[in-house]
Enzyme design. Structure first.
Site, short mmCIF file in Angstrom:
data_model
loop_
_atom_site.label_atom_id
_atom_site.label_comp_id
_atom_site.label_asym_id
_atom_site.label_seq_id
_atom_site.Cartn_x
_atom_site.Cartn_y
_atom_site.Cartn_z
N CYS A 111 -9.09 15.29 -16.91
CA CYS A 111 -10.08 16.13 -16.23
C CYS A 111 -9.75 17.62 -16.32
CB CYS A 111 -10.22 15.71 -14.77
SG CYS A 111 -10.51 13.96 -14.59
N HIS A 247 -13.48 21.17 -11.04
CA HIS A 247 -13.69 19.80 -11.53
C HIS A 247 -14.36 18.99 -10.41
CE1 HIS A 247 -13.16 15.80 -12.88
NE2 HIS A 247 -12.13 15.53 -12.10
N ASN A 277 -17.91 11.66 -11.17
CA ASN A 277 -16.81 12.36 -11.82
C ASN A 277 -16.91 12.08 -13.33
OD1 ASN A 277 -14.35 13.07 -12.94
ND2 ASN A 277 -13.13 12.30 -11.24
O1 UT7 Z 1 -10.40 13.27 -11.54
C1 UT7 Z 1 -9.58 12.79 -10.53
C2 UT7 Z 1 -10.03 11.40 -10.21
N1 UT7 Z 1 -9.57 10.84 -9.00
C3 UT7 Z 1 -9.97 11.19 -7.75
O2 UT7 Z 1 -10.68 12.12 -7.53
C4 UT7 Z 1 -9.49 10.30 -6.64
C5 UT7 Z 1 -9.17 11.02 -5.36
N2 UT7 Z 1 -9.14 10.05 -4.29
C6 UT7 Z 1 -10.21 9.76 -3.53
O3 UT7 Z 1 -11.22 10.40 -3.69
C7 UT7 Z 1 -10.13 8.68 -2.51
O4 UT7 Z 1 -8.78 8.25 -2.38
C8 UT7 Z 1 -11.05 7.47 -2.83
C9 UT7 Z 1 -12.51 7.87 -2.72
C10 UT7 Z 1 -10.76 6.96 -4.24
C11 UT7 Z 1 -10.79 6.32 -1.85
O5 UT7 Z 1 -10.97 6.79 -0.53
P1 UT7 Z 1 -9.88 6.42 0.57
O6 UT7 Z 1 -10.35 6.99 1.84
O7 UT7 Z 1 -8.55 6.87 0.04
O8 UT7 Z 1 -10.02 4.85 0.62
P2 UT7 Z 1 -8.91 3.70 0.45
O9 UT7 Z 1 -8.54 3.51 -0.97
O10 UT7 Z 1 -7.82 3.94 1.45
O11 UT7 Z 1 -9.73 2.45 0.94
C12 UT7 Z 1 -10.22 2.34 2.27
C13 UT7 Z 1 -10.98 1.03 2.39
C14 UT7 Z 1 -10.18 -0.15 1.86
O12 UT7 Z 1 -10.48 -1.26 2.70
P3 UT7 Z 1 -9.44 -1.76 3.81
O13 UT7 Z 1 -8.20 -2.08 3.06
O14 UT7 Z 1 -9.26 -0.58 4.73
O15 UT7 Z 1 -10.15 -2.91 4.41
C15 UT7 Z 1 -10.76 -0.39 0.51
O16 UT7 Z 1 -10.64 -1.74 0.07
O17 UT7 Z 1 -12.17 1.07 1.62
C16 UT7 Z 1 -12.20 -0.04 0.73
N3 UT7 Z 1 -12.89 0.34 -0.49
C17 UT7 Z 1 -14.22 0.22 -0.67
N4 UT7 Z 1 -15.18 -0.27 0.12
C18 UT7 Z 1 -16.44 -0.26 -0.35
C19 UT7 Z 1 -12.34 0.92 -1.61
N5 UT7 Z 1 -13.31 1.13 -2.50
C20 UT7 Z 1 -14.48 0.72 -1.95
C21 UT7 Z 1 -15.81 0.71 -2.39
N6 UT7 Z 1 -16.75 0.22 -1.57
N7 UT7 Z 1 -16.18 1.18 -3.61
#
Ligand code: UT7
Length: 320
Positions: A111, A247, A277
Protein backbone atom coordinates in the site's frame (compact mmCIF):
# COMPACT_ATOMS: atom_id res chain seq x y z
CA UNK A 1 14.73 20.43 -10.33
CA UNK A 2 11.85 18.54 -8.79
CA UNK A 3 8.82 16.47 -9.81
CA UNK A 4 5.37 17.72 -10.70
CA UNK A 5 2.19 15.74 -11.35
CA UNK A 6 0.75 16.99 -14.64
CA UNK A 7 -1.99 14.42 -15.29
CA UNK A 8 -3.90 11.75 -13.43
CA UNK A 9 -6.14 8.84 -14.32
CA UNK A 10 -7.90 5.92 -12.68
CA UNK A 11 -9.83 2.77 -13.37
CA UNK A 12 -12.06 0.51 -11.31
CA UNK A 13 -13.78 -2.67 -12.48
CA UNK A 14 -17.46 -2.29 -13.31
CA UNK A 15 -18.50 -5.02 -10.90
CA UNK A 16 -19.55 -3.33 -7.63
CA UNK A 17 -19.96 -5.54 -4.57
CA UNK A 18 -21.86 -4.08 -1.63
CA UNK A 19 -21.58 -5.14 2.00
CA UNK A 20 -25.03 -6.69 1.66
CA UNK A 21 -23.79 -8.75 -1.29
CA UNK A 22 -20.99 -10.08 0.93
CA UNK A 23 -23.43 -10.79 3.76
CA UNK A 24 -25.20 -13.21 1.40
CA UNK A 25 -22.08 -15.36 1.03
CA UNK A 26 -20.37 -15.08 4.44
CA UNK A 27 -21.17 -14.37 8.05
CA UNK A 28 -20.89 -10.60 8.08
CA UNK A 29 -23.16 -7.58 7.92
CA UNK A 30 -23.30 -4.13 6.38
CA UNK A 31 -23.44 -2.72 9.91
CA UNK A 32 -20.22 -4.50 11.05
CA UNK A 33 -18.24 -3.52 7.96
CA UNK A 34 -19.41 0.10 7.87
CA UNK A 35 -18.92 0.83 11.55
CA UNK A 36 -15.48 -0.85 11.74
CA UNK A 37 -14.07 0.39 8.44
CA UNK A 38 -16.27 3.00 6.72
CA UNK A 39 -16.57 0.76 3.64
CA UNK A 40 -19.97 0.38 1.92
CA UNK A 41 -18.93 -1.19 -1.35
CA UNK A 42 -15.90 -2.08 -3.42
CA UNK A 43 -15.16 -2.84 -7.08
CA UNK A 44 -14.14 -6.44 -7.67
CA UNK A 45 -12.51 -7.63 -10.85
CA UNK A 46 -14.39 -9.97 -13.16
CA UNK A 47 -11.06 -10.95 -14.70
CA UNK A 48 -9.86 -7.57 -16.01
CA UNK A 49 -6.34 -8.19 -14.72
CA UNK A 50 -3.79 -5.87 -13.17
CA UNK A 51 -2.05 -4.86 -16.39
CA UNK A 52 -5.32 -4.00 -18.14
CA UNK A 53 -6.53 -1.82 -15.25
CA UNK A 54 -3.13 -0.15 -15.00
CA UNK A 55 -3.06 0.61 -18.73
CA UNK A 56 -6.57 2.11 -18.65
CA UNK A 57 -5.60 4.45 -15.79
CA UNK A 58 -2.36 5.30 -17.61
CA UNK A 59 -4.17 6.26 -20.84
CA UNK A 60 -6.39 8.71 -18.93
CA UNK A 61 -3.41 10.25 -17.16
CA UNK A 62 -1.50 10.69 -20.43
CA UNK A 63 -4.53 12.29 -22.04
CA UNK A 64 -4.95 14.77 -19.20
CA UNK A 65 -1.23 15.57 -19.23
CA UNK A 66 -1.19 16.03 -22.99
CA UNK A 67 1.83 13.73 -23.12
CA UNK A 68 2.29 11.12 -25.85
CA UNK A 69 3.25 7.62 -24.71
CA UNK A 70 6.45 7.79 -26.79
CA UNK A 71 7.58 10.79 -24.73
CA UNK A 72 7.78 8.71 -21.55
CA UNK A 73 11.27 7.96 -20.23
CA UNK A 74 10.19 5.69 -17.39
CA UNK A 75 7.14 3.69 -16.30
CA UNK A 76 6.91 2.41 -12.75
CA UNK A 77 4.04 0.17 -11.73
CA UNK A 78 3.55 -0.25 -7.99
CA UNK A 79 1.71 -3.52 -7.43
CA UNK A 80 1.62 -6.55 -5.18
CA UNK A 81 -0.69 -8.43 -7.49
CA UNK A 82 0.84 -8.57 -10.97
CA UNK A 83 -0.81 -10.91 -13.47
CA UNK A 84 2.48 -12.67 -14.18
CA UNK A 85 5.78 -13.33 -12.40
CA UNK A 86 7.35 -12.04 -15.58
CA UNK A 87 7.26 -10.00 -17.68
CA UNK A 88 6.50 -7.20 -15.27
CA UNK A 89 3.14 -5.48 -15.33
CA UNK A 90 4.95 -2.26 -16.21
CA UNK A 91 6.29 -3.87 -19.41
CA UNK A 92 2.77 -5.03 -20.27
CA UNK A 93 1.49 -1.47 -19.77
CA UNK A 94 4.34 -0.20 -21.92
CA UNK A 95 3.22 -2.50 -24.73
CA UNK A 96 -0.46 -1.63 -24.28
CA UNK A 97 0.08 2.13 -24.50
CA UNK A 98 2.96 2.11 -27.00
CA UNK A 99 5.57 3.77 -24.76
CA UNK A 100 8.41 2.42 -26.84
CA UNK A 101 11.09 4.77 -25.48
CA UNK A 102 10.51 4.10 -21.77
CA UNK A 103 12.22 1.78 -19.34
CA UNK A 104 9.52 -0.08 -17.42
CA UNK A 105 9.57 -2.08 -14.21
CA UNK A 106 7.42 -2.98 -11.21
CA UNK A 107 7.94 -1.94 -7.64
CA UNK A 108 6.68 -3.91 -4.66
CA UNK A 109 5.84 -1.95 -1.52
CA UNK A 110 2.17 -2.93 -1.08
CA UNK A 111 0.00 0.00 0.00
CA UNK A 112 3.04 2.33 0.17
CA UNK A 113 3.86 1.43 -3.44
CA UNK A 114 2.62 4.57 -5.18
CA UNK A 115 4.60 6.81 -2.84
CA UNK A 116 7.71 4.66 -3.19
CA UNK A 117 7.33 4.77 -6.99
CA UNK A 118 6.79 8.53 -7.01
CA UNK A 119 9.84 9.07 -4.84
CA UNK A 120 11.93 6.72 -6.98
CA UNK A 121 11.04 8.52 -10.20
CA UNK A 122 11.71 11.81 -8.38
CA UNK A 123 15.27 10.62 -7.69
CA UNK A 124 15.81 9.92 -11.39
CA UNK A 125 14.51 13.42 -12.18
CA UNK A 126 16.73 15.05 -9.55
CA UNK A 127 19.79 13.33 -10.90
CA UNK A 128 18.88 14.50 -14.41
CA UNK A 129 18.62 10.99 -15.85
CA UNK A 130 14.95 11.20 -16.88
CA UNK A 131 12.44 14.00 -17.42
CA UNK A 132 9.02 12.45 -18.06
CA UNK A 133 7.51 9.52 -16.20
CA UNK A 134 4.38 7.49 -15.62
CA UNK A 135 3.65 6.14 -12.17
CA UNK A 136 0.85 3.68 -11.64
CA UNK A 137 -0.52 2.10 -8.48
CA UNK A 138 -2.66 -0.91 -9.30
CA UNK A 139 -3.85 -3.92 -7.37
CA UNK A 140 -6.25 -6.77 -7.93
CA UNK A 141 -6.19 -8.10 -4.40
CA UNK A 142 -9.39 -10.05 -4.98
CA UNK A 143 -7.13 -12.79 -6.34
CA UNK A 144 -4.96 -12.79 -3.20
CA UNK A 145 -7.48 -12.50 -0.37
CA UNK A 146 -8.82 -15.59 1.32
CA UNK A 147 -12.54 -15.34 0.63
CA UNK A 148 -13.21 -17.65 3.57
CA UNK A 149 -11.55 -15.19 5.99
CA UNK A 150 -14.14 -12.53 6.76
CA UNK A 151 -11.62 -10.57 8.87
CA UNK A 152 -9.66 -9.59 5.75
CA UNK A 153 -11.65 -10.18 2.58
CA UNK A 154 -14.32 -7.55 3.29
CA UNK A 155 -11.69 -4.79 3.44
CA UNK A 156 -10.23 -4.88 -0.04
CA UNK A 157 -11.23 -3.80 -3.54
CA UNK A 158 -9.58 -3.72 -6.97
CA UNK A 159 -8.52 -0.70 -8.98
CA UNK A 160 -5.81 1.43 -10.52
CA UNK A 161 -4.61 5.01 -10.41
CA UNK A 162 -1.92 6.72 -12.44
CA UNK A 163 0.01 9.97 -12.59
CA UNK A 164 2.14 11.46 -15.33
CA UNK A 165 5.06 13.35 -13.82
CA UNK A 166 7.49 15.82 -15.30
CA UNK A 167 10.76 17.30 -14.10
CA UNK A 168 9.89 20.89 -13.18
CA UNK A 169 10.72 23.79 -10.87
CA UNK A 170 7.77 23.17 -8.50
CA UNK A 171 6.35 19.94 -7.16
CA UNK A 172 7.79 17.57 -4.58
CA UNK A 173 9.37 19.47 -1.68
CA UNK A 174 10.45 16.60 0.52
CA UNK A 175 9.90 12.90 1.07
CA UNK A 176 10.24 10.22 3.69
CA UNK A 177 10.27 6.46 3.22
CA UNK A 178 10.85 3.61 5.64
CA UNK A 179 10.60 -0.15 6.07
CA UNK A 180 10.61 -2.64 8.91
CA UNK A 181 11.00 -6.17 7.57
CA UNK A 182 10.98 -7.67 11.05
CA UNK A 183 7.27 -6.86 11.32
CA UNK A 184 6.54 -8.34 7.88
CA UNK A 185 4.51 -11.32 9.13
CA UNK A 186 1.67 -9.09 10.42
CA UNK A 187 0.51 -8.60 6.83
CA UNK A 188 1.70 -11.08 4.27
CA UNK A 189 0.83 -13.17 1.27
CA UNK A 190 3.08 -16.15 0.59
CA UNK A 191 3.91 -16.72 -3.04
CA UNK A 192 3.99 -20.08 -4.82
CA UNK A 193 5.97 -22.61 -2.74
CA UNK A 194 9.01 -24.56 -4.00
CA UNK A 195 7.40 -28.02 -4.16
CA UNK A 196 7.89 -29.39 -7.65
CA UNK A 197 8.22 -32.52 -9.73
CA UNK A 198 11.63 -33.36 -8.20
CA UNK A 199 10.46 -32.96 -4.60
CA UNK A 200 7.30 -34.88 -5.53
CA UNK A 201 5.14 -32.08 -4.20
CA UNK A 202 2.58 -29.76 -5.66
CA UNK A 203 3.22 -26.03 -5.44
CA UNK A 204 0.89 -24.38 -2.97
CA UNK A 205 -0.55 -20.94 -3.59
CA UNK A 206 -0.80 -18.71 -0.55
CA UNK A 207 -3.46 -16.21 0.39
CA UNK A 208 -3.24 -13.01 2.33
CA UNK A 209 -3.10 -13.15 6.14
CA UNK A 210 -3.27 -10.13 8.41
CA UNK A 211 -3.13 -9.27 12.09
CA UNK A 212 -5.61 -6.39 11.78
CA UNK A 213 -5.01 -4.88 15.17
CA UNK A 214 -1.22 -4.81 14.74
CA UNK A 215 -1.60 -3.12 11.36
CA UNK A 216 -4.02 -0.63 12.88
CA UNK A 217 -1.59 0.25 15.71
CA UNK A 218 1.31 0.57 13.28
CA UNK A 219 -0.65 2.90 10.95
CA UNK A 220 -1.93 5.28 13.59
CA UNK A 221 1.54 5.63 15.11
CA UNK A 222 3.75 5.70 12.03
CA UNK A 223 1.73 7.96 9.72
CA UNK A 224 1.49 10.94 12.13
CA UNK A 225 5.17 10.42 13.00
CA UNK A 226 6.21 10.65 9.36
CA UNK A 227 3.93 13.62 8.64
CA UNK A 228 5.37 15.50 11.63
CA UNK A 229 8.90 14.74 10.45
CA UNK A 230 8.05 15.96 6.95
CA UNK A 231 6.63 19.22 8.32
CA UNK A 232 9.56 19.74 10.65
CA UNK A 233 12.19 19.10 7.99
CA UNK A 234 10.54 21.45 5.49
CA UNK A 235 9.60 24.13 8.02
CA UNK A 236 6.02 24.02 6.71
CA UNK A 237 3.23 24.54 9.23
CA UNK A 238 0.47 21.92 9.23
CA UNK A 239 -2.08 24.74 8.68
CA UNK A 240 -0.47 25.42 5.30
CA UNK A 241 -1.38 21.91 4.14
CA UNK A 242 -4.64 21.93 2.20
CA UNK A 243 -5.13 18.16 2.11
CA UNK A 244 -3.61 15.13 3.75
CA UNK A 245 -4.16 12.50 1.06
CA UNK A 246 -3.69 9.18 2.81
CA UNK A 247 -3.80 5.54 1.84
CA UNK A 248 -7.47 4.57 2.08
CA UNK A 249 -7.43 1.69 4.55
CA UNK A 250 -9.99 2.37 7.22
CA UNK A 251 -12.15 5.29 8.35
CA UNK A 252 -11.15 4.73 11.97
CA UNK A 253 -7.47 4.97 11.04
CA UNK A 254 -8.21 8.39 9.50
CA UNK A 255 -10.04 9.51 12.65
CA UNK A 256 -7.19 8.46 14.87
CA UNK A 257 -4.49 10.06 12.67
CA UNK A 258 -6.45 13.34 12.39
CA UNK A 259 -6.84 13.42 16.16
CA UNK A 260 -3.17 12.70 16.81
CA UNK A 261 -2.12 15.47 14.40
CA UNK A 262 -4.83 17.79 15.73
CA UNK A 263 -6.06 18.46 12.20
CA UNK A 264 -9.73 18.56 11.22
CA UNK A 265 -10.91 15.32 9.61
CA UNK A 266 -12.35 17.19 6.62
CA UNK A 267 -8.81 17.85 5.38
CA UNK A 268 -8.38 14.07 4.94
CA UNK A 269 -10.18 13.24 1.66
CA UNK A 270 -11.82 9.82 1.61
CA UNK A 271 -13.41 7.53 -0.93
CA UNK A 272 -13.01 4.33 1.05
CA UNK A 273 -16.81 4.03 1.32
CA UNK A 274 -17.00 3.36 -2.45
CA UNK A 275 -13.73 1.53 -3.16
CA UNK A 276 -12.59 -0.20 0.03
CA UNK A 277 -8.85 -0.59 0.41
CA UNK A 278 -7.37 -0.82 -3.09
CA UNK A 279 -3.80 -1.13 -1.76
CA UNK A 280 -1.26 0.45 -4.16
CA UNK A 281 -4.10 2.06 -6.15
CA UNK A 282 -5.75 3.90 -3.30
CA UNK A 283 -3.67 7.10 -3.30
CA UNK A 284 -3.55 7.72 -7.07
CA UNK A 285 -7.24 6.80 -7.32
CA UNK A 286 -8.30 9.48 -4.87
CA UNK A 287 -5.78 11.95 -6.30
CA UNK A 288 -7.40 11.49 -9.71
CA UNK A 289 -10.90 11.83 -8.30
CA UNK A 290 -9.97 15.08 -6.55
CA UNK A 291 -8.04 16.40 -9.52
CA UNK A 292 -11.01 15.84 -11.85
CA UNK A 293 -13.29 17.55 -9.33
CA UNK A 294 -10.97 20.59 -9.48
CA UNK A 295 -9.96 20.34 -5.83
CA UNK A 296 -6.30 21.23 -6.44
CA UNK A 297 -5.13 24.68 -7.40
CA UNK A 298 -1.65 25.67 -8.47
CA UNK A 299 0.44 26.33 -5.38
CA UNK A 300 -1.66 24.18 -3.01
CA UNK A 301 0.49 22.25 -0.57
CA UNK A 302 -0.56 18.67 -0.01
CA UNK A 303 0.89 15.74 1.85
CA UNK A 304 0.37 12.23 0.59
CA UNK A 305 1.15 9.37 2.96
CA UNK A 306 0.90 5.63 2.81
CA UNK A 307 1.61 2.56 4.91
CA UNK A 308 1.33 -1.13 4.37
CA UNK A 309 2.86 -4.56 4.12
CA UNK A 310 6.60 -4.85 4.50
CA UNK A 311 6.03 -3.13 6.77
CA UNK A 312 6.54 0.00 4.74
CA UNK A 313 5.58 3.63 5.06
CA UNK A 314 6.19 6.86 3.22
CA UNK A 315 5.08 10.45 2.88
CA UNK A 316 5.63 13.22 0.36
CA UNK A 317 5.01 16.95 0.65
CA UNK A 318 4.30 18.56 -2.69
CA UNK A 319 3.17 21.81 -4.15
CA UNK A 320 0.53 21.29 -6.84
O1 UT7 B 1 -3.51 -1.44 3.98
C1 UT7 B 1 -3.50 -1.87 5.29
C2 UT7 B 1 -4.52 -2.97 5.42
N1 UT7 B 1 -4.92 -3.32 6.73
C3 UT7 B 1 -5.70 -2.58 7.55
O2 UT7 B 1 -6.05 -1.47 7.30
C4 UT7 B 1 -6.17 -3.27 8.80
C5 UT7 B 1 -6.26 -2.39 10.01
N2 UT7 B 1 -7.09 -3.04 11.00
C6 UT7 B 1 -8.42 -2.83 11.09
O3 UT7 B 1 -8.92 -1.99 10.38
C7 UT7 B 1 -9.22 -3.61 12.07
O4 UT7 B 1 -8.36 -4.35 12.91
C8 UT7 B 1 -10.25 -4.56 11.38
C9 UT7 B 1 -11.33 -3.76 10.68
C10 UT7 B 1 -9.53 -5.46 10.38
C11 UT7 B 1 -10.92 -5.46 12.42
O5 UT7 B 1 -11.52 -4.66 13.42
P1 UT7 B 1 -11.30 -5.04 14.95
O6 UT7 B 1 -12.06 -4.07 15.74
O7 UT7 B 1 -9.82 -5.12 15.17
O8 UT7 B 1 -12.00 -6.45 15.01
P2 UT7 B 1 -11.44 -7.86 15.53
O9 UT7 B 1 -10.54 -8.49 14.53
O10 UT7 B 1 -10.95 -7.70 16.94
O11 UT7 B 1 -12.78 -8.69 15.59
C12 UT7 B 1 -13.85 -8.33 16.47
C13 UT7 B 1 -14.98 -9.31 16.25
C14 UT7 B 1 -14.52 -10.76 16.30
O12 UT7 B 1 -15.55 -11.51 16.93
P3 UT7 B 1 -15.42 -12.00 18.44
O13 UT7 B 1 -14.19 -12.81 18.49
O14 UT7 B 1 -15.29 -10.72 19.24
O15 UT7 B 1 -16.69 -12.72 18.65
C15 UT7 B 1 -14.43 -11.15 14.87
O16 UT7 B 1 -14.61 -12.55 14.65
O17 UT7 B 1 -15.56 -9.13 14.96
C16 UT7 B 1 -15.57 -10.37 14.27
N3 UT7 B 1 -15.41 -10.13 12.85
C17 UT7 B 1 -16.43 -9.92 12.00
N4 UT7 B 1 -17.75 -9.92 12.19
C18 UT7 B 1 -18.54 -9.67 11.13
C19 UT7 B 1 -14.23 -10.01 12.15
N5 UT7 B 1 -14.51 -9.76 10.87
C20 UT7 B 1 -15.85 -9.68 10.75
C21 UT7 B 1 -16.72 -9.43 9.68
N6 UT7 B 1 -18.04 -9.44 9.91
N7 UT7 B 1 -16.27 -9.19 8.42
Amino acid sequence: MTTRIIGTGSYAPENRVTNDDLAKIMETSDEWIRTRTGISERHISSGEGTSFMAAEAAKQALEMAGVKAEELDIILLATSSPDKCFPSGACEVQAAIGAKNAVAFDLSAACSGFIFALNTVHSFFKSGIYKTGLIIGCDELSKLVDWSDRRTCVLFGDGAGAAVVKADETGIKHLIMGSDGVKGPVLECVSRTTENFLTKGHPQVGYMTMDGQEVFKFAVKKVPECIRQLLEETGVDKEEIKYFVLHQANYRIFESIAKRLDVSLDRFPMNIDRYGNTSGASIPLILDEMNREGKFEKGDKIIIAGFGAGLTWGATLMEW
